[in-house]
Design an enzyme around this catalytic site. Sequence first.
Site, short mmCIF file in Angstrom:
data_model
loop_
_atom_site.label_atom_id
_atom_site.label_comp_id
_atom_site.label_asym_id
_atom_site.label_seq_id
_atom_site.Cartn_x
_atom_site.Cartn_y
_atom_site.Cartn_z
N LYS A 200 23.70 -32.08 44.20
CA LYS A 200 24.06 -31.88 45.50
C LYS A 200 24.55 -30.46 45.67
O LYS A 200 25.82 -30.20 45.12
CB LYS A 200 25.05 -32.82 45.63
CG LYS A 200 25.26 -32.88 47.30
CD LYS A 200 26.68 -33.56 47.83
CE LYS A 200 27.68 -32.52 47.94
NZ LYS A 200 27.30 -31.24 48.78
N GLU A 276 35.22 -28.16 36.46
CA GLU A 276 35.51 -26.78 36.45
C GLU A 276 35.94 -26.60 37.98
O GLU A 276 35.09 -26.31 38.92
CB GLU A 276 34.19 -25.85 36.19
CG GLU A 276 34.48 -24.48 35.63
CD GLU A 276 34.68 -23.40 36.57
OE1 GLU A 276 33.71 -23.03 37.27
OE2 GLU A 276 35.85 -23.19 37.09
N CYS A 310 36.30 -18.53 41.25
CA CYS A 310 37.22 -19.13 40.75
C CYS A 310 38.17 -18.62 39.62
O CYS A 310 39.34 -18.80 39.49
CB CYS A 310 36.61 -20.46 40.05
SG CYS A 310 35.18 -20.10 38.88
N GLU A 407 45.89 -21.14 45.20
CA GLU A 407 44.47 -20.40 44.97
C GLU A 407 44.15 -20.33 46.33
O GLU A 407 43.87 -21.15 47.27
CB GLU A 407 43.50 -21.47 44.34
CG GLU A 407 42.30 -20.52 44.13
CD GLU A 407 41.11 -21.49 43.57
OE1 GLU A 407 40.88 -22.45 43.90
OE2 GLU A 407 40.31 -20.91 42.71
#
Lengths: 509, 510
Positions: A200, A276, A310, A407
């Site tokens: 996906k 992750e 990331c 973040e």
Amino acid sequence: MASERNGDGGEKRAENGGGGVEMPEIRYTKLFINGSFVDAVSGKTFETRDPRTGDAIASIAEGDKEDVDLAVRAAREAFDHGKWPRMSGSERGKIMTKYADLLEQHAEELTKLESLDAGKLVVVTRAVDIGASVGTLRYFAGAADKIHGETLKMSRQFQGHTLREPMGVAGLIIPWNFPSIMFFTKVAPALAAGCTMVVKPAEQTPLSALYVAHLAKQAGVPDGVINVVTGFGPTAGAAIASHMDVDMVSFTGSTAVGRLVMEASARSNLKPVSLELGGKSPLIIFDDADVDMAVDLAIGANFFNKGEACVAASRVYLQEGIYDRFEKKLADSLKNWVVGDPFDPRVNQGPQVDKAQYERVLSYIEHGKREGATVLTGGKPCGQKGYYIDPTVFTDVKDDMIIAKEEIFGPVMCLMKFRTVEEVIAKANDTRYGLAAGVVTKDIDVANRMTRSIRAGVVWVNCYFAMDADCPFGGRKMSGYGKDASMHALDKFLAVKSVVTPVYDSPWL
Amino acid sequence: MGSNEGGACDGKAGSVVVPEIKFTKLFINGEFVDAASGKTFETRDPRTGDVLAHVAEADKADVDIAVHAAREAFEHGKWPRMSGYERGRVMNKLADLMEQHTEELALLDGADAGKLLLLGKIIDIPAAVQMLRYYAGGADKIHGESLRVSGKYQGYTLKEPIGVVGVIIPWNFPSLMFFLKISPALAAGCTVVVKPAEQTPLSALYYAHLAKLTEYVVQAGIPDGVINVVPGFGPTAGAAIASHMDVDSVAFTGSGEVGRLIMEASARSNLKTVSLELGGKSPLIIFDDADIDMAVELSRLAIFFNKGEVCVAGSRVYVQEGIYDEFVKKAVVAAQNWKVGDPFDVTTNMGPQVDKEQFERVLRYIDLGKSEGATLLTGGKPAADKGYYIEPTIFADVKEDMQIAQDEIFGPVMSLMKFKTIDEAIEKANCTKYGLAAGIITKDLNIANRVSRSVRAGTVWVNCYFAFDPEAPFGGYKMSGFGRDQGMMAIDKYMQVKSVITAVPDSPWY
């Protein structure tokens, strides 16, 4: 020049790129299940937009639970009764190599689709993203026939060995920041292991996944082995994570959604999960660093891919001796930083991927200002159209500010000062994340001390973003668990079986 | 040592031997302490149902203190900073102490879990010792890799201890489970907080005492805070560990229902890594060319060993039609010769189920089997008036869709089924949601290879069963869980892999 055609949605051309780059036709907009492109069962579609303008570029089939069921069924057939898991590793490797060849032959078209969909610099997408995708696929093509178990002596009169067998049907849920790299980071080891899969892609960036699906078929990957269901997280993604017939799920994305994936597995069939997730990675620059090199590294580490990485080094710690020189050089260097159309080769930074991310980053910038940090440069949108943001640097940042803890996932760098090694180790580790870190120093003892002390999955010394197909990549703490890249990446797609037999009359045990 | 009246079901109105229970408090940071609440719970002797001891009952507050101690010991203590060799020496010292106290430990597990005393002395405790020594010897053999990597870089991986490990273990093999989990964690340099099952806390607390004792044997021992033991219940102490924000990993062996809760708790708290070893409904497949006597004996062991309270119990026995009739006759006789009695009696083959709840659960499944239409060949009822003894039970004519063929019963109940072809056997073997183990009995090399490759299970035994070894990875496929115990592989659960990459601008070659 924009043109539109009638007929089933998706055959449009987007605005041409800077420098007169002609936009690709968007040919693949439907779900890819069991080797065919099909509409969603519901007939629904969703739009993917061009972040340079906010305009819709294509209508994409919107997969939901029923479509995931069909895809999983196709993957299950292909796994339980198809050729793929029963081929030798070298035969799978051959097909994967052909797939990599096709990717290379179509690099240009794929580059344009990806840059268009995600606002990524076309020069970089071509060289780095597509290059790394091809590299990853070739790496695992070569790994498919090097999957080893072990023989075990065992005490007493037994002989044992382990077999590493494909897990089965893999659910792969990938993000929008590096669409092709992420696709192959997950798909390549899954293919090598002999698994079948349902992918996906992120709803923001469905185009390249559907494009490479058609290339898989051309390469000879049997129907049902790779299935691509475009759609949204709460519908298609959730359906995969909670599916009773998916054997494992590998997810890259936000920590918040990572939790949902793990919970969904716990509530359904206890499929193993690898995650992750996010990061707030520190880049630590010591007094003995070369200032020019350190500035370049910090800029790359924060603004590469418009900060949508990331491992972005969003916390930059400068030892006090180098602070002033660094700050000055950074401000100077950023004067020449060009934000603009990613199709223009002179541009350094494209737009954020979509409106939601754009607004999110801007709100973090406002937080920073309100919290009392100083804007050294940037701090505002760039232009009236699309989702462009100026590269932003905050100074006078305190460790407990929101901009230092959360973040942001955008072009926002936080500069902080430190004095001693002990101090910066404590600060670097004072986060629930643990994805990456960078250290800039010439001193061997400082480098060794820092690499051992930082709690992160990858530590870069005098470099950043140095990834490699053979180097394990993954987080610790709330940045997740499980590794991508390297032979370790295969582990999540393989089940270990021990086989034990008595051995009578052996000359030795 | 105390004794009570009338325990064994061999008809003798005798007394059972009850060991002295020396350790009943929580073990945190090197000390035995009461629970913060002062609460205690009872652990009972399944031979009689009588209370053996009152044990301190840990809850969230106690888990917090234990995790705090483990965190201190990890961040600032010696253990993770010792060399693997030194940790190995200390672990071997603990193993020495265990050997010296084998009798006492076997008595504790015997009285707490109804396990055979003789087997405790020659199998359980020695196996736990062997497990500990295996990882003691593995602690200095933990390797990362160096990586060439493309470009002007040099890379390598460091394997670092993950931190504070939560360990939640079951009651069927209290000693073995304790060391199965903590040994690789200790070798890795982690610190642990262990919650033993509430049914069987006694040996875990004794091991805590031995851990402390290592300090006095020679100078260096297991530092305070490295091993913490907090007996208590799942919904309180266990849940507190699984959802703790400062526990880095949780290793669980137990039921699937609880495994789910642990994985959920991790997802909702700090995404700690989770490894689960859950239930099974393992098939034992016996082909026509099997030696019937050997097959009968193996199948009896596979289901009645440890009163059927084994996750890998061979609870589904598939016998090929050629030998079926003779097999069934002999299997019934063999089951009837399997002596049920006081586990402290050396002639007993099978003790009582671990507690009242399990006892009643197994009996319910037996009734279910009868009502589902399976044929009861032998057993099928309690074996005594007191305690939790059940007769070795065999059902034949079991169909795959019966609950007794799909659910894990966790008691001495064998389901016997006939098969014709190898394809049929494989299909049936794989038709449950579980995938923990399987057994194959045949002399034919091709059959053995084909079936071992085809059965979806974490361990396949060919012409043997329960052949465990610290070297052989152990764990489940499908809903039997994920992650492996045993082998050097198990250490990886308790380690983090860190990649370190350095720019190497001037190298003669790349």
